[in-house]
Design a protein around this motif. Sequence first.
Motif, mmCIF file in Angstrom:
data_model
loop_
_atom_site.group_PDB
_atom_site.id
_atom_site.type_symbol
_atom_site.label_atom_id
_atom_site.label_comp_id
_atom_site.label_asym_id
_atom_site.label_seq_id
_atom_site.Cartn_x
_atom_site.Cartn_y
_atom_site.Cartn_z
ATOM 1 N N ARG A 38 83.972 -73.009 28.360
ATOM 2 C CA ARG A 38 84.957 -72.925 29.440
ATOM 3 C C ARG A 38 84.916 -74.165 30.318
ATOM 4 N NH1 ARG A 38 86.603 -67.331 30.611
ATOM 5 N NH2 ARG A 38 85.264 -65.970 29.375
ATOM 6 N N ALA A 135 74.023 -74.265 25.551
ATOM 7 C CA ALA A 135 74.412 -72.974 24.990
ATOM 8 C C ALA A 135 75.925 -72.843 25.041
ATOM 9 C CB ALA A 135 73.771 -71.831 25.773
ATOM 10 N N ALA A 136 76.495 -72.331 23.968
ATOM 11 C CA ALA A 136 77.946 -72.119 23.895
ATOM 12 C C ALA A 136 78.182 -71.053 22.838
ATOM 13 C CB ALA A 136 78.657 -73.417 23.532
ATOM 14 N N ASN A 137 79.423 -70.858 22.462
ATOM 15 C CA ASN A 137 79.738 -69.953 21.361
ATOM 16 C C ASN A 137 80.341 -70.738 20.212
ATOM 17 O OD1 ASN A 137 79.321 -67.029 22.085
ATOM 18 N ND2 ASN A 137 80.547 -67.644 23.862
ATOM 19 N N PRO A 144 85.790 -67.026 20.732
ATOM 20 C CA PRO A 144 84.351 -67.251 20.558
ATOM 21 C C PRO A 144 83.856 -66.281 19.487
ATOM 22 C CG PRO A 144 84.856 -66.443 22.795
ATOM 23 C CD PRO A 144 86.116 -66.365 22.006
ATOM 24 N N PHE A 426 89.275 -65.798 25.161
ATOM 25 C CA PHE A 426 87.815 -65.818 25.286
ATOM 26 C C PHE A 426 87.170 -64.477 24.935
ATOM 27 C CE2 PHE A 426 88.111 -69.901 27.634
ATOM 28 C CZ PHE A 426 87.049 -70.566 27.021
ATOM 29 N N MET A 428 85.384 -62.049 22.511
ATOM 30 C CA MET A 428 84.593 -62.264 21.302
ATOM 31 C C MET A 428 85.408 -61.816 20.087
ATOM 32 S SD MET A 428 81.807 -63.738 21.674
ATOM 33 C CE MET A 428 80.076 -63.888 21.668
HETATM 34 C C1 LIG Z 1 80.167 -66.502 24.649
HETATM 35 O O1 LIG Z 1 81.387 -65.793 24.820
HETATM 36 C C2 LIG Z 1 81.269 -64.585 25.554
HETATM 37 C C3 LIG Z 1 82.636 -63.919 25.520
HETATM 38 O O2 LIG Z 1 83.613 -64.745 26.099
HETATM 39 C C4 LIG Z 1 80.800 -64.882 26.952
HETATM 40 O O3 LIG Z 1 80.614 -63.701 27.668
HETATM 41 C C5 LIG Z 1 79.497 -65.657 26.896
HETATM 42 O O4 LIG Z 1 79.146 -66.059 28.202
HETATM 43 C C6 LIG Z 1 79.649 -66.886 26.029
HETATM 44 N N1 LIG Z 1 78.362 -67.529 25.885
HETATM 45 C C7 LIG Z 1 78.146 -68.799 26.201
HETATM 46 C C8 LIG Z 1 76.767 -69.300 26.012
HETATM 47 O O5 LIG Z 1 79.057 -69.530 26.591
#
Ligand SMILES: *[C@@H]1O[C@H](CO)[C@@H](O)[C@H](O)[C@H]1NC(C)=O
Length: 431
Positions: A38, A135-137, A144, A426, A428
Amino acid sequence: MSLHRSSVALAALLAVSVLLGSPPCTTSADDHRPIVARVRKDASTSLYTIAIKAGGVPLLLDLAGPLLWLANCPSPHRTFPCDIGVCKVANWNHPPNCPYMPATACSKGAACTAYPYNPVNGRCGHDDATTITLAANATDGKNPLFPVSFRAVGSCAPGELLASLPPGTAGVAGLSRLPLSLPWQVGYRLDVPKQFALCLPGGSGSDGVAVFGGGPFQLLAAPPIELAADIRENQLPLLRNPKSNNGAYYFRIIGIAVNQDKVPTPPGAFDLDPRRGTGGAVFSTVTPYTALRPDIYRPLHDAFGAATSGIARAPALAPFDMCYQASALGVTRLGYAVANIDLMLDGGRNWTLFGGSSLVQVDDHTVCFAIVEMGASMPAAANSPAVVVGGFQMEEHLLMFDLENGTFGFSGPLSGIRTGCSNFNFTMGPE
Ligand SMILES: *[C@@H]1O[C@H](CO)[C@@H](O)[C@H](O)[C@H]1NC(C)=O
Ligand SMILES: *[C@@H]1O[C@H](CO)[C@@H](O)[C@H](O)[C@H]1NC(C)=O
Ligand SMILES: *[C@@H]1O[C@H](CO)[C@@H](O)[C@H](O)[C@H]1NC(C)=O
Ligand SMILES: *[C@@H]1O[C@H](CO)[C@@H](O)[C@H](O)[C@H]1NC(C)=O
């Protein structure tokens, strides 16, 4: 950066994988996926942040930044010896006016020092090079999919270096063309293409999005729309400024037109002078509004003023010097109904600024010409570009950068296709 330098960088990063240890940890065996994060706009500073650090604390997004840095590293933290390749890579880009210790001062066993830079106030510091957990998705470009976390090489920084950054940020994520930038390290660590897509949000209440590692890029609309394929087919070359050591994204503008009439600018006004490092056009996410050198700003201001002479004016409000009464302006899907400005690019292409990008509402009654003159609100530095394309003009467009091919591409205003940067889904997604 020469070919030689990039192969040195690659070798250094390969060597550092030993230091970084374990491969990226994911909840799935499925690697080689792009990642999504984001992007937000901070209301008080008009700067953008990206949620890419483990723990969720945002970092300032600096498109021209060479490094990742984090203020107030925990103690103890990981350090590197100063005589390894990655330390040399980290030190290619010591910012201007920063006290810098030459590599020759490295004594065996000493820790590698890096030179974090605050792109907003121009301050710099020196601190240990270290590893930062990101960290991300993972993403398929639509949703994601699953969390991904991995370590990258970055720098610690003294706490004072956070001054002028959006409140709550922990440091800076540099997205430049240099080998320790975020897109380069994501590419290297996750084994994905060194490409990214950036969609800056227009409002401080909504989320934009960045995707690193290539792949499709879909925004919700009716029906959802995939934007990456078209943009990849219409890439333009990025330019190298040999005098800019931060790896900023330079590109070529050949002229500017207002309502299709070419604005009279001095011959060669837009050219990048590789010897002096001046001129050319560059993208900057830490410059709120596009800034033009006075010899380009003045004729554009006059041409736009003439093309909008029928619209009732309002007193100018700094940093802008041409404002209109909001009630005198019509509005279309592309923003205020005013003359279009074409930034004329390579190959006959244009980046067209419609009313949504050329004018900004500054209060209930006033809308201003959202382009500023360099030197007035920002110093025309010694290595000053001719054009700095600022955050406001990039907002609500999709920009894509390919670091391997040295190209970039862009969409038109997303409002024109009834979507926007806040329309990434966003939720999942199904894996
Ligand atoms: C991954 O995506 C989920 C759903 O949008 C979100 O809640 C979570 O914070 C995200 N994780 C990271 C590490 O960005
Ligand atoms: C680009 O802009 C120029 C100046 O307005 C115009 O003459 C030209 O037709 C435009 N090119 C395209 C492909 O739209
Ligand atoms: C780089 O450009 C070439 C030729 O246009 C293309 O085939 C290749 O896919 C591009 N690389 C990436 C990573 O997109
Ligand atoms: C967003 O993605 C989720 C998961 O794929 C899906 O169920 C939902 O319908 C999507 N939302 C919209 C508005 O399409």
